[in-house]
Write a protein that holds these residues in place. Structure first.
Motif, PDB file in Angstrom:
ATOM      1  N   CYS A 427      38.022  11.174  69.783  1.00  0.00           N
ATOM      2  CA  CYS A 427      37.075  10.368  69.114  1.00  0.00           C
ATOM      3  C   CYS A 427      37.220  10.209  67.565  1.00  0.00           C
ATOM      4  O   CYS A 427      37.917  11.254  66.919  1.00  0.00           O
ATOM      5  N   CYS A 429      35.564  10.748  65.047  1.00  0.00           N
ATOM      6  CA  CYS A 429      34.735  11.667  64.406  1.00  0.00           C
ATOM      7  C   CYS A 429      35.590  13.062  64.564  1.00  0.00           C
ATOM      8  O   CYS A 429      35.230  14.063  63.709  1.00  0.00           O
ATOM      9  N   HIS A 438      30.139  12.009  75.325  1.00  0.00           N
ATOM     10  CA  HIS A 438      30.295  12.287  73.863  1.00  0.00           C
ATOM     11  C   HIS A 438      29.547  11.098  73.046  1.00  0.00           C
ATOM     12  O   HIS A 438      28.982  11.132  72.193  1.00  0.00           O
ATOM     13  N   CYS A 443      28.180  12.190  69.775  1.00  0.00           N
ATOM     14  CA  CYS A 443      29.012  12.122  68.423  1.00  0.00           C
ATOM     15  C   CYS A 443      28.123  11.957  67.075  1.00  0.00           C
ATOM     16  O   CYS A 443      27.169  11.267  67.276  1.00  0.00           O
TER      17      CYS A 443
HETATM   18 ZN   LIG Z   1      32.699  11.337  68.083  1.00  0.00          ZN
END
Ligand SMILES: [Zn+2]
Length: 502
Positions: A427, A429, A438, A443
């Motif tokens: 991801c 992030c 997630h 997230c």
């Molecule tokens: Zn994430």
């Protein structure tokens, strides 16, 4: 004579004549479904309806002939039609497994549709009049042969437990077009007061329980012809529920009762029934099940009329409290007690037999073992009717968001990486792989958008099934999808903009 060549001979188109085969049907179906997909902005329920009415018939064309060749290689084009159809309805990706796409979009599988049609055709063949050559060949179709087997053999074999030979005969028409139809619409026509004889009121009722179908009749002979009110009741067990139905019982009761009254002269007869279908059928008989009873009824009525009787058939709604009808109902229920024995020799009804045959030969199967790991984790109730409930109130955009999250084939890196559309499955992030869970629950990028979703699912935070309208294995029989939570998840996903096509 010299014929000059004017250029290269044009190549013949690949499909010269559209002889129906699975491949041709698939190709034509694909054309139709592409047109459906081009119509943007349809709600899932409208798109599903259009699929059933415009795409399915194209694919089904002549399926009775080729459906048994619909195996392995040939399934490709038709499965593709189903997947594009599902995409047009709820917006699943084309990579979603066939059975999952069909379950999400709540459309019947192709096999299901073909078998329904085949069973209908096999049943129809057995109701043809004896003068029809097809009717006479059914026994030969059923016989096992090594070669030259009829395409219908497999259908005959699948339905061999159902007795078809004793099925009723349904003629193209019940009555000659010029024959007057009896009116059953009630009070518009007053009874002629000048009728010389007495009047008789007859109530008819049917019952279906304990695996039997029967009817009850209550006859009330009224003054002044009779000095006192005379009441006569009788009942009859018509047959097993697998052969007869309440509708046929009502029609049989009318014919049977009139048969017992043919000796009357100059009477006013009023027949009461609370079965609207039966009343309408008597009024306007068509090429339909129960036809023999209607024919008999008309013959008897003509005989009665010739003797100066006046007959009316009235439909009385069940809500109206009619004592005579109540009495008839009691009789009908007595005819269907637990160890009743059928007293009549009547042919099997087509409508009942067709339903029975369909329930035996046409079944909806569970999702196959090897597909839809994600969707099975989200929703243990697939395939089920609840998917309609989930999607039907949504717009296409909302539907596709939900379909992506439910099937796990979504524009999230976890899936994009699998199909080589993203560099990594991590991801943005940087914390974990970008899976549906997630994205929905963990997230950090979407903390503000998630507030409403968390408020909605306070007690069961992080429950994937709850948020996506699925049944988790711990849910009980009474489970229904929590639409509020589903709405919140969709709003969250749209607010992040993460699932939008770029
Ligand atoms: Zn994430």
């Amino acid at each position: 004579m010299v014929v000059e060549s004017t250029g290269p001979v044009k190549a013949l188109p690949q499909v010269t004549a559209s002889r129906p085969t699975p491949v041709v049907s698939g190709a034509k179906g694909l054309e139709a479904v592409m047109e459906l997909r081009r119509l943007r902005g349809l709600s899932p329920s409208t798109a599903r309806q259009l699929f059933t009415s415009t795409v399915a018939p194209v694919v089904n064309y002549a399926s009775n002939v080729w459906m048994h060749a619909f195996k392995n290689k040939a399934t490709g084009p038709i499965n593709r039609v189903q997947r594009v159809g599902a995409q047009a309805i709820v917006g699943t990706f084309l990579t979603v497994a066939n059975s999952v796409a069909e379950a999400e979009a709540h459309i019947a599988t192709a096999q299901y549709r073909f078998w329904r049609r085949a069973v209908k055709m096999w049943t129809d063949l057995h109701t043809l009049p004896d003068t029809n050559p097809l009717r006479r060949t059914t026994a030969r179709i059923r016989k096992f042969r090594r070669f030259h087997r009829s395409p219908l053999y497999q259908v005959a074999d699948a339905l061999k437990n159902i007795e078809m030979e004793t099925l009723e005969t349904i003629n193209p028409f019940t009555l000659a077009p010029w024959e007057t139809r009896i009116q059953t619409d009630g009070e518009t026509m007053p009874d002629p007061q000048s009728a010389p004889g007495g009047s008789i009121q007859i109530a008819i009722s049917s019952s279906a329980r304990n695996g039997f179908v029967g009817f009850g009749v209550a006859i009330e002979k009224q003054p002044p012809r009779y000095r006192k009110l005379k009441l006569k009741t009788f009942s009859m067990t018509l047959g097993a529920r697998s052969e007869q139905n309440p509708f046929s019982a009502e029609l049989a009761a009318i014919a049977h009762t009139l048969n017992g009254l043919v000796g009357l002269k100059g009477f006013r007869l009023r027949l009461l029934t609370s079965n609207k279908a039966a009343a309408l059928t008597i009024q306007n008989p068509r090429q339909q099940s129960g036809q023999e009873f209607v024919c008999q009824t008309y013959k008897l009525m003509n005989r009665l009329r010739r003797k100066g009787n006046h007959i009316r058939i009235l439909w009385v709604p069940t809500s109206e409290d009619n004592k005579l009808l109540g009495l008839a109902k009691e009789q009908a229920r007595a005819a269907t007690h637990e160890d009743a024995i059928p007293q009549a020799q009547v042919p099997r009804m087509k409508s009942t037999t067709l339903n029975l045959a369909r329930s035996q030969a046409v079944t909806t199967k569970a999702l196959p073992e090897d597909v839809g790991r994600h969707v099975k984790r989200v929703d243990a109730a697939l395939p089920g009717k609840h998917t309609r409930q989930l999607y039907d109130g949504l717009s296409w955009k909302e539907a596709t968001v939900l379909a992506q999250l439910r099937t796990g084939m979504a524009r999230l890196n976890r899936y994009l990486y699998r199909i080589n559309a993203a560099q990594t499955d991590q991801c943005a992030c940087g914390q974990a792989r970008e899976t549906v869970e997630h994205f929905l629950f963990r997230c950090r990028k979407w903390t503000t958008q998630r507030i409403a979703l968390l408020r909605c699912t306070r007690t069961q935070r992080g429950n994937l099934s709850l948020c996506l309208g699925g049944k988790s294995p711990s849910d009980d029989q009474q489970w229904t999808p929590n639409l509020e939570a589903v709405r919140a998840s969709i709003r969250f996903a749209i607010a992040t903009g993460r699932l939008d096509a770029t």
